[in-house]
Design an enzyme around this catalytic site. Structure first.
Site, PDB file in Angstrom:
ATOM      1  N   ASP A   1      -1.968   7.785   3.706  1.00 30.69           N
ATOM      2  CA  ASP A   1      -1.532   6.439   4.096  1.00 30.69           C
ATOM      3  C   ASP A   1      -2.195   6.095   5.433  1.00 30.69           C
ATOM      4  OD1 ASP A   1      -0.234   4.026   4.027  1.00 30.69           O
ATOM      5  OD2 ASP A   1       1.789   4.822   4.325  1.00 30.69           O
ATOM      6  N   GLU A   2      -2.305   4.812   5.751  1.00 36.06           N
ATOM      7  CA  GLU A   2      -2.893   4.362   7.023  1.00 36.06           C
ATOM      8  C   GLU A   2      -4.272   4.999   7.244  1.00 36.06           C
ATOM      9  OE1 GLU A   2      -1.340   2.092   8.746  1.00 36.06           O
ATOM     10  OE2 GLU A   2       0.798   2.276   8.275  1.00 36.06           O
TER      11      GLU A   2
ATOM     12  N   GLN B   1      -5.775  -3.346  10.614  1.00 35.41           N
ATOM     13  CA  GLN B   1      -4.696  -2.674  11.347  1.00 35.41           C
ATOM     14  C   GLN B   1      -5.171  -1.398  12.020  1.00 35.41           C
ATOM     15  OE1 GLN B   1      -0.606  -2.779   9.586  1.00 35.41           O
ATOM     16  NE2 GLN B   1      -1.700  -3.414   7.749  1.00 35.41           N
TER      17      GLN B   1
ATOM     18  N   LYS C   1       0.826  -1.215   0.000  1.00 32.80           N
ATOM     19  CA  LYS C   1       0.000   0.000   0.000  1.00 32.80           C
ATOM     20  C   LYS C   1       0.862   1.267   0.000  1.00 32.80           C
ATOM     21  CE  LYS C   1      -2.172  -1.115   3.766  1.00 32.80           C
ATOM     22  NZ  LYS C   1      -1.549  -2.446   3.932  1.00 32.80           N
ATOM     23  N   THR C   2       1.845   1.281   0.895  1.00 31.07           N
ATOM     24  CA  THR C   2       2.680   2.475   0.982  1.00 31.07           C
ATOM     25  C   THR C   2       3.508   2.617  -0.297  1.00 31.07           C
ATOM     26  OG1 THR C   2       2.741   2.215   3.366  1.00 31.07           O
ATOM     27  CG2 THR C   2       4.401   3.648   2.408  1.00 31.07           C
TER      28      THR C   2
ATOM     29  N   ARG D   1       5.045  -7.178  11.115  1.00 35.94           N
ATOM     30  CA  ARG D   1       6.229  -6.340  10.917  1.00 35.94           C
ATOM     31  C   ARG D   1       7.432  -7.186  10.512  1.00 35.94           C
ATOM     32  NH1 ARG D   1       3.929  -2.801   9.274  1.00 35.94           N
ATOM     33  NH2 ARG D   1       2.183  -4.208   9.526  1.00 35.94           N
TER      34      ARG D   1
HETATM   35  N1  LIG Z   1       5.384  -5.565  -6.426  1.00 39.38           N
HETATM   36  C1  LIG Z   1       6.339  -5.674  -5.498  1.00 39.38           C
HETATM   37  N2  LIG Z   1       7.477  -6.330  -5.759  1.00 39.38           N
HETATM   38  C2  LIG Z   1       8.453  -6.451  -4.825  1.00 39.38           C
HETATM   39  N3  LIG Z   1       8.379  -5.965  -3.572  1.00 39.38           N
HETATM   40  C3  LIG Z   1       7.253  -5.301  -3.233  1.00 39.38           C
HETATM   41  C4  LIG Z   1       6.185  -5.121  -4.172  1.00 39.38           C
HETATM   42  N4  LIG Z   1       5.210  -4.431  -3.544  1.00 39.38           N
HETATM   43  C5  LIG Z   1       5.663  -4.185  -2.277  1.00 39.38           C
HETATM   44  N5  LIG Z   1       6.882  -4.707  -2.090  1.00 39.38           N
HETATM   45  C6  LIG Z   1       7.688  -4.651  -0.848  1.00 39.38           C
HETATM   46  O1  LIG Z   1       6.923  -5.279   0.168  1.00 39.38           O
HETATM   47  C7  LIG Z   1       7.119  -4.617   1.432  1.00 39.38           C
HETATM   48  C8  LIG Z   1       5.786  -4.152   1.990  1.00 39.38           C
HETATM   49  O2  LIG Z   1       5.304  -3.046   1.232  1.00 39.38           O
HETATM   50  P1  LIG Z   1       4.578  -1.827   1.922  1.00 39.38           P
HETATM   51  O3  LIG Z   1       5.322  -1.400   3.116  1.00 39.38           O
HETATM   52  O4  LIG Z   1       4.279  -0.840   0.862  1.00 39.38           O
HETATM   53  O5  LIG Z   1       3.246  -2.567   2.376  1.00 39.38           O
HETATM   54  P2  LIG Z   1       2.003  -1.965   3.136  1.00 39.38           P
HETATM   55  O6  LIG Z   1       0.796  -2.562   2.514  1.00 39.38           O
HETATM   56  O7  LIG Z   1       2.080  -0.506   3.161  1.00 39.38           O
HETATM   57  O8  LIG Z   1       2.202  -2.582   4.587  1.00 39.38           O
HETATM   58  P3  LIG Z   1       1.585  -2.074   5.986  1.00 39.38           P
HETATM   59  O9  LIG Z   1       0.144  -2.476   5.966  1.00 39.38           O
HETATM   60  O10 LIG Z   1       2.338  -2.818   7.014  1.00 39.38           O
HETATM   61  O11 LIG Z   1       1.754  -0.604   6.029  1.00 39.38           O
HETATM   62  C9  LIG Z   1       8.057  -3.485   1.149  1.00 39.38           C
HETATM   63  O12 LIG Z   1       9.372  -3.904   1.464  1.00 39.38           O
HETATM   64  C10 LIG Z   1       7.904  -3.253  -0.327  1.00 39.38           C
HETATM   65  O13 LIG Z   1       9.049  -2.666  -0.887  1.00 39.38           O
HETATM   66 MG   LIG Z   2       2.224   0.859   4.749  1.00 42.83          MG
END
Ligand SMILES: Nc1ncnc2c1ncn2[C@@H]1O[C@H](COP(=O)(O)OP(=O)(O)OP(=O)(O)O)[C@@H](O)[C@H]1O
Ligand SMILES: [Mg+2]
Length: 734
Positions: free
Chosen positions: A226-227, A257, A35-36, A613
């Site tokens: 975000d969040e 979350q 997402k981020t 995490r």
């Molecule tokens: N398509 C992709 N290919 C490779 N790595 C990815 C891809 N998408 C995300 N990632 C990696 O996966 C990890 C999680 O991504 P991110 O932090 O954006 O998730 P999130 O959904 O925001 O998580 P959270 O809910 O904990 O905030 C990061 O290290 C990111 O770089």
């Molecule tokens: Mg995130």
């Protein structure tokens, strides 16, 4: 094939989100699904592919740390793009509070604030509320300041000013309304703005000023959040005001979350979003890129116990990875030692210290862990919790600086008028407060009036005049200095340095002086970005930064440190090695949440946040006995442990040796410890040669105490003989 740094590293669903043509897009997806990443790439895509100016985007992150990371990523994604003179630093990326502050600085007058308004943090707010309760001659037991402050913040979060709150049949609440009124008056008069006020003011400003609102709706082509699951009503209202007919909103979140319900965050905003923004493009991401299959399955299995979820199906292509490690320590000390040992092993195996994060439910849990880390000589960093800018000596120095910047800052006046003691007693202060109330003036102005009218005794008046002359003198003598210089002189002239030099507890005094020196360093290293420089002076900017931004971490940023934080502070972050400690009934889930199904579910979401995490290895610990709030307790392992699939968990057997020789392991009260040689208790022998960073080489003369209070006496030759506490002294064998 051409390479596209923005879209290539994304999967199909992520790409769909990043390139969404809709004015309203909501990405609803589980932890670690990107997402981020999507939000950041969306910003880069809007700039690089849609030709939108980077300064026409506004992005809200949950912490300043996250904002910094997002800027860093944007910088590399947009490498080679013409960004304008301010680079990524000038972009509107920050927390709700930080962005509100920036808006208010630019429109102080329209917002009804003095140009030099200052932010008070929660501690200043509490002091002020306490003072008002005392002044109203109310009983602090019936009106606990913390409760009153949180009620005031609650009113503000509901968008209610004191005049809007209707008294009812609850006498306590009615009295709080009266305190709220007085609180508003003081803040108004002194130009003070608390954290919630930043948001409320900015919201009122945008709501009440059509031209300004239209200006920002034109300016910001897209508002990104975000969040999103953790926005409260005020934050959501704030964001909605920035979105008009022609600009867009892009939010990402995860209902599983949502962990700030206790602070008014409403997961319902996720449901309201599609109603409030017609034609919302809803996108779900299901592939997790962060964790091993084991960790992801464990997280899924825990969160599945919650009712009423929006429902998601997270999967990963990753390996099974290592099993989850579980250690049941015999007490909290043993738990801390175990965690530190494991971290040391991970570091020996090639991990950075910063790859290791220790997550706990309550701030108070950090102390034993910190002591164990110090004993190992392992640097660590705490996010949240007792932060550098919250330490008493730093707050004292900041109060001097604040009063120098703004004489009407009553909270600061109150804090330092008699610190160091200069013979200004409570009686005199009460007279000043009384006069301030009667005249509707600040404490400073009230003091001036009392002095001019000779209404104070000669001694009290003299002391007060001396204090005020001191503040004026510091202002005049430092106004042209560089910030670092200015801070240093203020600390010296205020008498604070001398005060701590005289501290009877030398170690403590020295630690405080070191912290003050660190504050001077912070001033020397402080750089304002160009926007800020146009809006305020350097000192004001630094003080705002101290209240608002830098507070998230302590410890040197450049050093490779073990990361420690509460589960709440860990949201959005990821670490190869995660240690989830104190997983016990009463601690996690927290005692206060156990009996209420709604709150228990929030604890479970917190557990889900914690587990997710971890990238490679998750270690969970609990203790059979622990000292909590001054009492010895014998907690049961947390119910959340029972919700993990047993085949994913590998229990680490306690080593008998660890229990017996645990360095400083606590014995039950009153029970004498086994008689051992002195060197076994402290790890040093009498006669041994050691080295200390400051005092150089010396010889051990004596040893005493155990654990955290173990001390040795060392003869350092020219520095004389000193008793040193081992957990702080970092003595090395010479
Ligand atoms: N398509 C992709 N290919 C490779 N790595 C990815 C891809 N998408 C995300 N990632 C990696 O996966 C990890 C999680 O991504 P991110 O932090 O954006 O998730 P999130 O959904 O925001 O998580 P959270 O809910 O904990 O905030 C990061 O290290 C990111 O770089
Ligand atoms: Mg995130």
């Amino acid at each position: 094939m051409s390479q596209d740094p923005i879209l290539d590293p994304l999967n199909a669903a992520q790409r769909e989100a990043v390139t969404s043509p809709s004015l309203a897009t909501l990405v609803l997806a589980g932890a670690g699904s990107g997402k981020t990443r999507v939000l950041t790439h969306r910003m880069a895509w809007l700039v690089a592919e849609q030709g939108i100016s980077p300064y026409s985007l506004l992005a809200v992150t949950f912490t300043n740390k996250a904002a910094g990371e997002m800027r860093g990523r944007l910088g590399s994604l947009l490498d080679g793009q013409e960004l304008g003179p301010r680079g990524v630093d000038g972009m509107w990326v920050g927390t709700f509070h930080g962005l509100s502050h920036r808006l208010l600085r630019q429109h102080a007058r329209e917002a009804g604030l003095p140009e030099g308004f200052q932010i008070i943090d929660s501690d200043d707010q509490l002091r002020l509320v306490k003072r008002l309760i005392r002044e109203a001659e109310l009983d602090e037991n019936r009106f606990p300041p913390r409760l009153v402050a949180s009620m005031i913040n609650g009113f503000k979060e509901d968008g209610l000013r004191a005049r809007h709150v209707v008294p009812g049949d609850d006498p306590i609440r009615d009295q709080v309304i009266v305190i709220y009124k007085a609180y508003e008056r003081v803040c108004e008069r002194s130009g003070l703005v608390d954290f919630t006020e930043l948001l409320l003011r900015a919201t009122e400003l945008l709501r009440g000023n059509d031209a300004l609102r239209a200006h920002y709706q034109r300016r910001f082509r897209q508002v990104l959040i975000d969040e999103f699951q953790d926005t409260n009503a005020l934050q959501y209202a704030w964001a909605r005001l920035l979105v008009g007919e022609d600009n867009g909103i892009f939010a990402v979140g995860d209902d599983d979350q949502s962990i700030y319900g206790w602070r008014g965050a409403k997961v319902e905003h996720i449901q309201h979003f599609s109603r409030d923004f017609p034609n919302t493009h809803l996108i779900r991401l299901e592939q997790n890129y962060r964790s091993t299959r084991t960790i992801l399955e464990a997280a899924n299995s825990v969160i599945a116990r919650n009712q009423g979820r929006l429902g998601k199906n997270l999967w990963t292509e990753g390996d099974h990875g290592a099993p989850i490690r579980f250690y049941r320590a015999f007490n909290d000390q043993d738990e801390a030692n175990f965690v530190v040992e494991q971290i040391a092993t991970a570091v020996r195996e090639g991990h950075d210290r910063a790859d290791c994060a220790v997550l706990y439910r309550s701030n108070a849990q950090s102390r034993l862990l910190e002591e164990a880390l110090i004993r190992e000589g392992m640097p660590y960093r705490i996010y949240g919790g007792l932060r550098f800018f919250e330490r008493a000596e730093i707050r004292d120095a900041l109060a001097y600086l604040k009063l120098v910047a703004n004489r009407h800052d009553d909270t600061s006046f109150d804090r330092i008028v008699n610190r160091p003691t200069r013979g200004i007693g409570d009686k005199t202060l009460n007279e000043v407060r009384q006069a301030a109330r009667e005249q509707g003036a600040s404490l400073w102005d009230a003091a001036l009036i009392l002095l001019a009218e000779n209404r104070l005794s000669a001694r009290a008046g003299g002391a007060l005049r001396q204090f005020m002359t001191l503040i004026e003198a510091i202002d005049q003598q430092t106004i042209n200095d560089e910030l670092g210089e200015r801070i240093e002189k203020t600390i010296d002239k205020s008498g604070l340095r001398a005060l701590f030099e005289k501290d009877r507890d030398r170690e403590r005094g020295e630690a405080k002086i070191e912290n003050l020196d660190e504050l001077v360093n912070a001033g020397r290293g402080y750089v304002m970005d160009r926007d800020t420089a146009e809006e305020m002076g350097e000192l004001e900017a630094f003080l705002a930064h101290a209240s608002l931004e830098a507070g998230e971490a302590q410890g040197a940023a450049w050093e490779d440190c073990v990361q420690m934080m509460t589960l709440h502070a860990a949201k959005g972050l990821e670490f190869p090695q995660v240690f989830l400690v104190g997983v016990e009934e009463g601690l996690f889930p927290h005692q206060m949440s156990i009996d209420e199904p709604g709150r228990l579910e929030e604890e479970r979401r917190l557990c889900y946040v914690g587990i997710t995490r971890a990238e490679q290895q998750l270690t969970i610990t609990c203790a059979e006995s622990r000292r909590l709030h001054g009492k010895q307790i014998f907690p049961m392992p947390s119910r959340f442990l029972g919700e993990l699939p047993p085949d994913l968990v590998e229990e680490v057997r306690p080593r008998a040796a660890r229990a017996a020789t645990a360095f400083g392991a606590r014995r039950p009260e009153g029970e004498p410890g086994p008689r051992t040689h002195k060197q076994n208790e402290t790890g040093f022998e009498i006669g041994q040669n050691v080295r200390h960073a400051k005092f150089g080489e010396g010889t051990i003369l004596d040893c005493e105490g155990t654990g955290a209070s173990a001390r040795v006496q060392v003869n350092f030759g020219q520095h004389g003989a000193k008793w040193l506490i081992l957990s702080y002294a970092n003595l090395q064998p010479a």
